[in-house]
Design an enzyme around this catalytic site. Sequence first.
Site, PDB file in Angstrom:
ATOM      1  CG  HIS A   1      -1.615   1.288   1.471  1.00 34.20           C
ATOM      2  ND1 HIS A   1      -2.896   1.529   1.057  1.00 34.20           N
ATOM      3  CD2 HIS A   1      -1.202   2.444   2.078  1.00 34.20           C
ATOM      4  CE1 HIS A   1      -3.240   2.757   1.385  1.00 34.20           C
ATOM      5  NE2 HIS A   1      -2.236   3.334   2.015  1.00 34.20           N
ATOM      6  CD  GLU A   2       2.168   3.524   3.758  1.00 32.57           C
ATOM      7  OE1 GLU A   2       2.496   4.596   3.217  1.00 32.57           O
ATOM      8  OE2 GLU A   2       1.170   3.412   4.491  1.00 32.57           O
TER       9      GLU A   2
ATOM     10  CD  GLU B   1      -3.691   6.926   1.994  1.00 28.64           C
ATOM     11  OE1 GLU B   1      -3.481   5.699   2.051  1.00 28.64           O
ATOM     12  OE2 GLU B   1      -2.797   7.777   2.160  1.00 28.64           O
TER      13      GLU B   1
ATOM     14  CG  HIS C   1       0.837   6.353  -1.021  1.00 27.94           C
ATOM     15  ND1 HIS C   1      -0.399   6.751  -1.480  1.00 27.94           N
ATOM     16  CD2 HIS C   1       0.619   5.798   0.205  1.00 27.94           C
ATOM     17  CE1 HIS C   1      -1.321   6.457  -0.565  1.00 27.94           C
ATOM     18  NE2 HIS C   1      -0.728   5.876   0.452  1.00 27.94           N
TER      19      HIS C   1
END
Length: 425
Positions: free
Chosen positions: A278-279, A358, A282
């Site tokens: 997930h990070e 997100e 970004h």
Amino acid sequence: MARKMGFYAVLAYVLYGFLVYWYLFYLADTSLPFEYQGSKADPATFMDGRELMLSEEYSKVRNLLFFLSAPLEWLIYFLILLTGLSKAFKKWGKDTTKNKYGRVAIYVIWLSFFSYLATFPLSYISYNLSRTYNISTQTFASWMKDELIDFWINYGMMLVIVAVLYLLIKKSRRFWWMFAWLLSIPFTLFIMFVQPILIDPLYNDFYPLKDKELETKILELASRAEIPSEHVFEVNMAEKTNSLNAYVTGIGSNSRIVLWDTTLNRLNDDQILFIMAHEMAHYVEKHLYIGIAGYLLLSLVGLYLTARLMNWLISRWGNEFKIKDPGDLASLPLFLMILSMLAFASSPLSNFVSRYQEARADRYAIEMTDNPEAAITSFQELSKAGLSQVNPPLLVKIFRYGHPTMLERISRLEEYEVQKRNNDS
């Protein structure tokens, strides 16, 4: 006139506080919609009765403190102007030294110190709340150390900003806001570049991830995402909090992957890999740079509006504020108050964009790891560790949430899980 303005400002803040309290504790509905009851997004399926009660209590008080804090800052700046304190701070600097930058330094230290003392009770209540609900494990001495580091870092940056800002205002009364914005671009990029190596280590110790097997898995994931990272860093947060977190920080050669040790202690490898994916999303989708561009655009609009509003307010209530023109250093509280108000007013827009990013990162992570069970349980653990509301009130979501609610995140993962099961069958 100034006394009357101050009285009405305090009265307005008190009434606002009662309205926010009434909304959060009596009006807002945080119950789960019927169609989600019994699903994996239902906190009753992964929290016990005590955790459910504590999460509601803690979230309500924490949200109340959030909505009280920004207007309290505005009120303090407003009263500093009305009472003549700002003018007094300027006089103390003038009486102390003939050096114009020394005068700015003295003015800023007095303003910073007074503002800190005025907001300290609310900050302490917030710290004590997190201790009471076992979110924070930080001792008072450790918390005060972080507070003092915050104070001096903020003071140092504000001193530079204020000295440059008022020099620009005196040089160009009409277009200072444009020049200030242009200078803010390299300043912002510089701060983001040095933060991982100069600022963050002031608060915590960072060191290479001890679990080399997990580090290998994360770096393999980073390689698939084409992220140029050679090490994963671990940060000792267990002595300060029970919350969980992980992030990718920095820009350019200073970018790094960071895991809180609380996350390592509480989640298994599959759950951690989902969070890291997930990070990494970004980074892959350039959310950091989009965020910088958005921030700079909003700051341009904000500085322009601040310039216009300062001119109007001083022309109308300059006598009450004890300031004659925007170039007067004593007008700094007015500048900060307007900028803070505009930032608060724009937060629904910035939060909306952040929630979209997100959600994109969640989608990227689940497609990369293809493990919906690990993803769902990681969000459940995050909710339990932080005593977070799964379905917060609408105004809380709009003004506070830069992430989708846990109801939205887990329900989307459940949909993916169903689709995956259908495709496999």
